[in-house]
Scaffold this motif. Structure first.
Motif, mmCIF file in Angstrom:
data_model
loop_
_atom_site.group_PDB
_atom_site.id
_atom_site.type_symbol
_atom_site.label_atom_id
_atom_site.label_comp_id
_atom_site.label_asym_id
_atom_site.label_seq_id
_atom_site.Cartn_x
_atom_site.Cartn_y
_atom_site.Cartn_z
ATOM 1 N N TYR A 69 0.991 -1.673 0.308
ATOM 2 C CA TYR A 69 0.090 0.108 -0.170
ATOM 3 C C TYR A 69 1.161 1.590 0.167
ATOM 4 O O TYR A 69 1.882 1.201 0.134
ATOM 5 N N LEU A 70 0.375 1.829 0.005
ATOM 6 C CA LEU A 70 1.271 3.672 -0.272
ATOM 7 C C LEU A 70 0.230 4.216 0.745
ATOM 8 O O LEU A 70 -0.977 4.230 0.598
ATOM 9 N N ARG A 71 1.302 4.194 1.725
ATOM 10 C CA ARG A 71 0.911 5.429 2.987
ATOM 11 C C ARG A 71 0.645 6.448 2.662
ATOM 12 O O ARG A 71 2.152 7.031 2.165
ATOM 13 N N VAL A 72 -0.122 7.977 2.119
ATOM 14 C CA VAL A 72 -0.024 9.611 2.289
ATOM 15 C C VAL A 72 -0.354 10.229 3.986
ATOM 16 O O VAL A 72 -1.668 9.805 4.067
ATOM 17 N N GLU A 106 -6.111 -0.358 12.096
ATOM 18 C CA GLU A 106 -7.376 -0.078 12.069
ATOM 19 C C GLU A 106 -8.423 1.170 11.757
ATOM 20 O O GLU A 106 -8.987 1.687 12.049
ATOM 21 N N ASN A 107 -6.838 2.427 12.020
ATOM 22 C CA ASN A 107 -7.430 3.523 11.768
ATOM 23 C C ASN A 107 -7.230 4.335 10.260
ATOM 24 O O ASN A 107 -7.485 5.414 10.247
ATOM 25 N N ASP A 108 -7.017 3.318 9.435
ATOM 26 C CA ASP A 108 -6.600 3.962 8.153
ATOM 27 C C ASP A 108 -8.156 3.817 7.295
ATOM 28 O O ASP A 108 -8.704 2.691 7.530
ATOM 29 N N GLU A 109 -8.510 4.778 6.528
ATOM 30 C CA GLU A 109 -8.724 4.231 5.196
ATOM 31 C C GLU A 109 -8.153 3.918 3.919
ATOM 32 O O GLU A 109 -7.502 4.465 4.487
ATOM 33 N N VAL A 110 -8.968 3.090 2.914
ATOM 34 C CA VAL A 110 -8.452 2.893 2.460
ATOM 35 C C VAL A 110 -8.705 2.807 0.542
ATOM 36 O O VAL A 110 -10.119 2.902 0.976
ATOM 37 N N LEU A 111 -8.210 3.678 0.112
ATOM 38 C CA LEU A 111 -8.786 4.047 -1.193
ATOM 39 C C LEU A 111 -8.096 3.438 -2.472
ATOM 40 O O LEU A 111 -7.039 2.566 -2.199
ATOM 41 N N GLU A 112 -7.964 3.122 -3.782
ATOM 42 C CA GLU A 112 -7.865 2.825 -4.574
ATOM 43 C C GLU A 112 -8.061 3.453 -5.649
ATOM 44 O O GLU A 112 -9.547 3.647 -6.218
ATOM 45 N N TYR A 113 -6.514 3.826 -6.828
ATOM 46 C CA TYR A 113 -6.421 4.129 -7.834
ATOM 47 C C TYR A 113 -5.668 3.468 -8.990
ATOM 48 O O TYR A 113 -4.508 3.362 -8.487
ATOM 49 N N TYR A 114 -5.983 3.292 -9.751
ATOM 50 C CA TYR A 114 -5.841 2.666 -10.506
ATOM 51 C C TYR A 114 -4.443 0.880 -10.206
ATOM 52 O O TYR A 114 -3.362 0.945 -10.630
ATOM 53 N N ASN A 115 -5.544 0.632 -9.452
ATOM 54 C CA ASN A 115 -5.265 -0.430 -8.917
ATOM 55 C C ASN A 115 -3.776 -0.533 -8.134
ATOM 56 O O ASN A 115 -2.767 -1.161 -7.545
ATOM 57 N N VAL A 116 -3.971 0.583 -7.519
ATOM 58 C CA VAL A 116 -3.215 0.890 -6.196
ATOM 59 C C VAL A 116 -3.831 1.510 -5.376
ATOM 60 O O VAL A 116 -4.652 2.500 -4.306
ATOM 61 N N LYS A 117 -3.289 0.855 -3.943
ATOM 62 C CA LYS A 117 -3.966 0.853 -2.674
ATOM 63 C C LYS A 117 -3.516 2.413 -1.644
ATOM 64 O O LYS A 117 -1.937 2.227 -1.647
ATOM 65 N N VAL A 118 -4.567 3.138 -1.536
ATOM 66 C CA VAL A 118 -3.610 4.382 -0.394
ATOM 67 C C VAL A 118 -4.655 3.960 0.361
ATOM 68 O O VAL A 118 -5.971 4.330 0.587
ATOM 69 N N LEU A 119 -3.597 4.522 1.085
ATOM 70 C CA LEU A 119 -3.864 4.560 2.462
ATOM 71 C C LEU A 119 -3.916 6.183 3.844
ATOM 72 O O LEU A 119 -2.742 6.695 3.392
ATOM 73 N N VAL A 120 -4.646 6.264 4.196
ATOM 74 C CA VAL A 120 -5.170 7.364 4.674
ATOM 75 C C VAL A 120 -5.338 7.078 6.603
ATOM 76 O O VAL A 120 -6.298 6.886 6.073
ATOM 77 N N ASP A 121 -4.339 7.756 7.427
ATOM 78 C CA ASP A 121 -4.781 7.656 8.708
ATOM 79 C C ASP A 121 -6.230 8.057 8.956
ATOM 80 O O ASP A 121 -5.986 9.977 8.076
ATOM 81 N N LYS A 122 -6.949 8.103 9.205
ATOM 82 C CA LYS A 122 -8.213 9.140 9.806
ATOM 83 C C LYS A 122 -8.379 10.169 10.474
ATOM 84 O O LYS A 122 -8.810 10.796 9.787
ATOM 85 N N LYS A 123 -7.554 10.436 11.646
ATOM 86 C CA LYS A 123 -6.465 11.415 11.873
ATOM 87 C C LYS A 123 -6.250 12.768 10.272
ATOM 88 O O LYS A 123 -6.432 13.525 10.785
ATOM 89 N N ASP A 124 -5.227 12.340 9.646
ATOM 90 C CA ASP A 124 -5.217 13.217 8.494
ATOM 91 C C ASP A 124 -6.184 13.697 7.758
ATOM 92 O O ASP A 124 -5.675 14.466 6.661
ATOM 93 N N ALA A 125 -7.234 12.463 8.007
ATOM 94 C CA ALA A 125 -8.403 12.516 6.698
ATOM 95 C C ALA A 125 -8.642 14.107 6.316
ATOM 96 O O ALA A 125 -9.413 14.344 5.496
ATOM 97 N N PRO A 126 -8.896 14.607 7.239
ATOM 98 C CA PRO A 126 -9.275 16.587 7.293
ATOM 99 C C PRO A 126 -8.904 17.606 5.877
ATOM 100 O O PRO A 126 -9.026 18.006 5.404
ATOM 101 N N ILE A 127 -7.635 17.007 6.283
ATOM 102 C CA ILE A 127 -5.862 17.709 6.387
ATOM 103 C C ILE A 127 -5.751 17.464 4.449
ATOM 104 O O ILE A 127 -5.763 18.086 3.603
ATOM 105 N N LEU A 128 -5.990 15.835 4.761
ATOM 106 C CA LEU A 128 -5.414 15.689 3.067
ATOM 107 C C LEU A 128 -6.643 15.965 1.959
ATOM 108 O O LEU A 128 -6.691 15.328 1.293
ATOM 109 N N ASN A 129 -7.971 16.028 2.655
ATOM 110 C CA ASN A 129 -9.428 15.478 1.848
ATOM 111 C C ASN A 129 -8.995 16.392 0.038
ATOM 112 O O ASN A 129 -9.667 17.927 0.164
ATOM 113 N N GLY A 130 -9.359 15.729 -0.550
ATOM 114 C CA GLY A 130 -9.714 16.664 -1.629
ATOM 115 C C GLY A 130 -7.988 17.000 -2.866
ATOM 116 O O GLY A 130 -7.998 17.312 -3.413
#
Length: 119
Positions: A27-30, A52-76
């Motif tokens: 996975y790629l963690r951002v 367990e705190n990660d949201e998992v997204l997928e783009y072009y067969n690459v899975k991306v991890l975003v910790d829920k605490k970072d999600a508001p800062i990274l949204n968009g």
């Protein structure tokens, strides 16, 4: 849920890096951490599996991890990979960033200033 967009060019580079590090199923963690001239800086790393705190997204067969605490800062945020005569690199465009340092490696948002360091 955060929306961190990985372009096709960025996904290709990430997939290549994961494969060359024997992490084809990885996975790629951002992430976001304190630091830099402006207070916050981005992080990108390879991970074997989500926490367990990660949201998992997928783009072009690459899975991306975003910790829920970072999600508001990274949204968009959009992550792209651009090449030029000087080489190539990832570019990050975050609509939540209201200020960035001159070198472009740190930022702050309206709600989160982070912890600035001397550059």
């Amino acid at each position: 849920m955060a929306t961190v967009i990985l372009t096709e060019a960025a996904a290709y580079e990430v997939k290549d890096m994961l494969n060359s590090n024997d992490m084809a199923e990885g996975y790629l963690r951002v992430s976001v951490k304190g630091g830099g001239c402006t207070g916050l800086s981005y992080g990108m790393s390879a991970e074997e599996e989500p926490s367990e705190n990660d949201e998992v997204l997928e783009y072009y067969n690459v899975k991306v991890l975003v910790d829920k605490k970072d999600a508001p800062i990274l949204n968009g945020t959009t992550i792209d990979f651009k090449t030029s005569l000087m080489g190539g690199g990832f570019s990050i465009e975050n609509p939540n960033a209201i200020a960035a340092c001159g070198c472009g490696s740190s930022f702050k948002t309206k709600d989160v200033a982070g912890t600035p360091e001397n550059c």
